[in-house]
Write a protein that holds these residues in place. Structure first.
Motif, mmCIF file in Angstrom:
data_model
loop_
_atom_site.group_PDB
_atom_site.id
_atom_site.type_symbol
_atom_site.label_atom_id
_atom_site.label_comp_id
_atom_site.label_asym_id
_atom_site.label_seq_id
_atom_site.Cartn_x
_atom_site.Cartn_y
_atom_site.Cartn_z
ATOM 1 N N PRO A 146 0.800 -1.221 0.000
ATOM 2 C CA PRO A 146 0.000 0.000 0.000
ATOM 3 C C PRO A 146 0.835 1.274 0.000
ATOM 4 N N TRP A 147 2.008 1.233 0.604
ATOM 5 C CA TRP A 147 2.872 2.425 0.576
ATOM 6 C C TRP A 147 3.252 2.785 -0.856
ATOM 7 N N ILE A 148 3.787 1.806 -1.614
ATOM 8 C CA ILE A 148 4.218 2.127 -2.972
ATOM 9 C C ILE A 148 3.016 2.378 -3.878
ATOM 10 N N MET A 149 1.914 1.633 -3.698
ATOM 11 C CA MET A 149 0.729 1.876 -4.525
ATOM 12 C C MET A 149 0.160 3.257 -4.277
ATOM 13 N N ASN A 150 0.155 3.693 -3.033
ATOM 14 C CA ASN A 150 -0.378 5.019 -2.726
ATOM 15 C C ASN A 150 0.457 6.108 -3.388
ATOM 16 N N LEU A 151 1.776 5.897 -3.458
ATOM 17 C CA LEU A 151 2.640 6.876 -4.117
ATOM 18 C C LEU A 151 2.299 7.024 -5.593
ATOM 19 N N VAL A 152 2.012 5.920 -6.251
ATOM 20 C CA VAL A 152 1.844 5.975 -7.705
ATOM 21 C C VAL A 152 0.387 5.983 -8.157
ATOM 22 N N LEU A 153 -0.547 5.565 -7.271
ATOM 23 C CA LEU A 153 -1.941 5.410 -7.676
ATOM 24 C C LEU A 153 -2.918 6.263 -6.881
ATOM 25 N N HIS A 174 -2.244 -0.374 -17.966
ATOM 26 C CA HIS A 174 -1.789 0.614 -18.950
ATOM 27 C C HIS A 174 -2.640 1.875 -18.869
ATOM 28 N N ARG A 175 -3.936 1.688 -18.746
ATOM 29 C CA ARG A 175 -4.864 2.826 -18.725
ATOM 30 C C ARG A 175 -4.603 3.734 -17.524
ATOM 31 N N ILE A 176 -4.246 3.163 -16.384
ATOM 32 C CA ILE A 176 -4.048 3.981 -15.186
ATOM 33 C C ILE A 176 -2.583 4.375 -14.986
ATOM 34 N N GLY A 177 -1.746 4.077 -15.979
ATOM 35 C CA GLY A 177 -0.389 4.601 -15.985
ATOM 36 C C GLY A 177 0.673 3.735 -15.353
ATOM 37 N N LEU A 178 0.335 2.505 -14.940
ATOM 38 C CA LEU A 178 1.354 1.639 -14.346
ATOM 39 C C LEU A 178 2.246 1.014 -15.408
ATOM 40 N N ILE A 179 1.667 0.663 -16.545
ATOM 41 C CA ILE A 179 2.438 0.168 -17.684
ATOM 42 C C ILE A 179 2.607 1.335 -18.651
#
Length: 256
Positions: A146-153, A174-179
């Motif tokens: 959750p720490w890293i996901m919160n940073l990027v998502l 891809h749509r949400i910017g992870l890929i």
């Protein structure tokens, strides 16, 4: 090159390649395997002739299935701090790289492998790649995830992915910017090398300073997260729930 047991290392001009190499285990990592990855990353980071790094997995099924549960099932609350400190060292090694790290995702990236994929700078994948944080399904608390996901998502998506444990399809990621680059399967490594060579050609001091600043922006929360992980994983293992869930998983697999 260092004779590694669980990874393969290659040098392609200014690009270093690390290939996770336990395809029979979906490249799931143990502490020993992560030690080898850290050694390879540190060697590439120190090598004057290396300007960018790629990480990928062997085979065509998984980048990495995350923590090898055969190792994790032996843990108890007494092991919590020592175990989390190994993850702190692993994540710190990735976060401290002065050179860009491209993740060439050749299949599923689940759990801690999803987190490591997100710690890379650029992600290349193909349709069929699935990513997510399924720890809850094994009775394992999610803290670093959750720490890293919160940073990027952001928090909303982080909560949903953590509590459901679902894996996202490549198109959603891809749509949400992870890929960043979604390409045909046979083109993943080709595109990863193209991106890595582009990054390798950038001014190296600016690259180093940019990456240093990215690390600084989240350093305090990273260290707080590690302390929380030690505390919460001790609680989880003291309850016996992770051990029961993993035992049920192995029993189901044995009967299959």
């Amino acid at each position: 090159m260092h004779p590694y047991q669980f990874i393969e290392v290659e040098q392609h001009d200014e690009v270093g390649l690390i290939r996770l190499n336990r395809p029979e285990k979906l490249n799931a990592w143990t502490g020993a395997m992560r030690d080898e990855i850290m050694q390879a990353l540190q060697a590439f980071n120190a090598a004057a002739g290396t300007r960018a790094i790629i990480m990928t997995g062997a085979g065509d099924r998984a980048f990495c299935a995350g923590q090898d549960l055969e190792e994790a099932q032996r843990f108890d609350e007494k092991d919590s701090e020592a175990w989390i400190r190994t993850w702190e060292a692993f994540y710190d090694t990735i976060r401290s790289l002065e050179k860009p790290l491209v993740m060439a995702l050749n299949g599923t990236a689940a759990g801690s492998a999803f987190q490591v994929a997100l710690l890379g700078d650029i992600r290349v994948a193909h349709p069929g790649v699935r990513m997510g944080q399924p720890e809850i399904n094994s009775g394992i608390a999610s803290v670093t995830g959750p720490w890293i996901m919160n940073l990027v998502l952001g928090m909303s998506r982080t909560i949903e992915l953590t509590l459901t444990g679902r894996l996202m399809e490549a198109e959603e990621s891809h749509r949400i910017g992870l890929i960043h680059y979604l390409v045909p399967q046979e083109q993943v490594l080709v595109r990863a090398f193209a991106v890595a060579r582009e990054l390798a050609a950038k001014p190296p001091v600016a690259m180093r300073l940019d990456k240093q600043r990215f690390r600084e922006m989240s350093e305090a929360s990273f260290r707080e997260t590690i302390e929380a992980a030690i505390r919460l994983h001790a609680d989880a293992y003291a309850s016996g729930e992770p051990q029961r869930m993993m035992a049920a998983f192995f029993e189901k697999r044995r009967k299959a």
